[in-house]
Design an enzyme around this catalytic site. Sequence first.
Site, PDB file in Angstrom:
ATOM      1  N   LYS A 143      12.404  14.393  38.770  1.00 30.09           N
ATOM      2  CA  LYS A 143      13.182  15.639  38.771  1.00 30.09           C
ATOM      3  C   LYS A 143      14.066  15.758  40.015  1.00 30.09           C
ATOM      4  CE  LYS A 143      10.493  18.118  35.427  1.00 30.09           C
ATOM      5  NZ  LYS A 143       9.500  17.026  35.182  1.00 30.09           N
TER       6      LYS A 143
HETATM    7  C1  LIG Z   1       9.201  16.503  33.943  1.00 30.54           C
HETATM    8  C2  LIG Z   1       8.487  15.199  33.842  1.00 30.54           C
HETATM    9  C3  LIG Z   1       8.466  14.448  32.639  1.00 30.54           C
HETATM   10  C4  LIG Z   1       9.095  14.957  31.364  1.00 30.54           C
HETATM   11  O1  LIG Z   1      10.499  14.947  31.425  1.00 30.54           O
HETATM   12  P1  LIG Z   1      11.356  15.795  30.361  1.00 30.54           P
HETATM   13  O2  LIG Z   1      12.741  15.741  30.887  1.00 30.54           O
HETATM   14  O3  LIG Z   1      10.794  17.179  30.369  1.00 30.54           O
HETATM   15  O4  LIG Z   1      11.215  15.128  29.046  1.00 30.54           O
HETATM   16  C5  LIG Z   1       7.833  13.225  32.631  1.00 30.54           C
HETATM   17  N1  LIG Z   1       7.201  12.747  33.743  1.00 30.54           N
HETATM   18  C6  LIG Z   1       7.202  13.428  34.909  1.00 30.54           C
HETATM   19  C7  LIG Z   1       6.470  12.853  36.070  1.00 30.54           C
HETATM   20  C8  LIG Z   1       7.839  14.673  35.003  1.00 30.54           C
HETATM   21  O5  LIG Z   1       7.827  15.336  36.168  1.00 30.54           O
END
Ligand SMILES: *Cc1c(COP(=O)(O)O)cnc(C)c1O
Length: 496
Positions: free
Chosen positions: A113
Amino acid sequence: MKYISTRGDQTERHFCEILLEGLAPDGGLYLPTHYPKVDAATLTRWRGLSYAQLAFEILSLYIDDIPAADLKALVEKTYTRATYGTEAIVPVRRLDDGLFIEALSNGPTLAFKDMAMQLLGNLFEYELARRGEELNILGATSGDTGSAAEYAMRGKRGVRVFMLSPQGRMSPFQQAQMFSLQDPNIHNITIDGVFDDCQDIVKAVSNDLAFKRQHRIGTVNSINWARLLAQVVYYFAGYFQVTSGAPEAGAAGLSPKGSAPPWGGPAAAPSNTEQVSFAVPSGNFGNVCAGHVARMMGLPIAQLVVATNENDVLDEFFRTGRYRVRSSAETHETSSPSMDISKASNFERFVFDLLGRDGARVADLFGAALARDGGFQLSAEETARIAGFGFVSGKSTHADRLATIRSTWQDHQDMIDTHTADGLKVAREHRQPGVPMIVLETALPAKFAASIEEALGRAPPRPAALEGIEALPKRFTTLPVDAARVKAYIEQHCAA
Ligand SMILES: *Cc1c(COP(=O)(O)O)cnc(C)c1O
């Protein structure tokens, strides 16, 4: 480039108009009116660029209301070796023949993120200064999103963050990451309740439109188009790292000219080109939706592998064309908690493209049908179109993830986290001869130490900068499950 809603509102808006907003006024999500096509010559030119340069090229295609020099400066300030640890920013490593891992998790909070949120912080600061406005970001978190938002917004002028989290429910490491921030514009509020209570408070505050307007309350949730756009870049960067640069057909070789609808239409599997596939651990469908956008632009992606955990809303859809939102009782707490979702908030964007950008139909499916039936079933003909967009899917269980972490460690001396393990497990089920498969690493194992210890009987290494953070002084306020108290706190701390 202009943006429209997935639910039929054709009012065209510029990038900076939608930057600070959530949903479109009709309840839909914003998408560009069309996907700019990248031809072979452009792909060849981009191959040699640094990550920041590549990000500038891609973002420029979608942003026409920030002067080029300013956008360049914002991107260069965001994607640095100092923040991400390497020159490559998203280094790809080889696991096996044709099987690769792309590291998206070397930012400040050790999860993917950061890739988008760090850019969002700089874009927000820039746009708010230009408008002479301020923004108070209110959110609820059980871990990843909250810390990524705080590390992106800390110290930014014009922005304050009020982040609610359930008292005592986050891991000590996650708490330390967030609560050790001493920046005066970051406010951690622990709520004496569970995560749903935090979310309910955010909803209650946001539904008070007068309060929301007066105190300039905003969010940074995963449906923000700028976040999605930032993620498109690393699909290109990953592609360049595993292909050789032999003649690339690019978009020119994709859909026959003349037959594609104005917004682009589904990209047919390109022929006579180096292709790659991506496997993406998925929750709210933000990450893999960026892969969809990259493919629509002409990046030669054979397959987009959607990997879910036991919360398999998306796997069910991609196998059957049935979308069934889960209740909170049906939503499992798993060892890959960042994928524990009951509905996939970005998914409407893909369905809009799948259904030929029929906004009325999307409005019916995600509005009326969801409210009435808790989901919908596409027709057989519509479901058959999914393959043309390259999507396939699969899921993992807790036992699968532990086994994958163990075998990856034993066979390759490579330690991966539970989310990446989910992606790798499902990736292996979809390998195609001659097509490199890139698994997106969405978090470092250090974030999920308990599962690593369960799998390997040893603790994951922690980046040196985060050694001992549990001992740092913590800065947070505790409030009861009471929206009025949270409002009063915000009021006190945002003397406007
Ligand atoms: C947010 C997140 C996901 C999922 O990603 P999306 O964009 O919501 O599909 C997967 N793995 C980690 C470690 C995350 O922080």
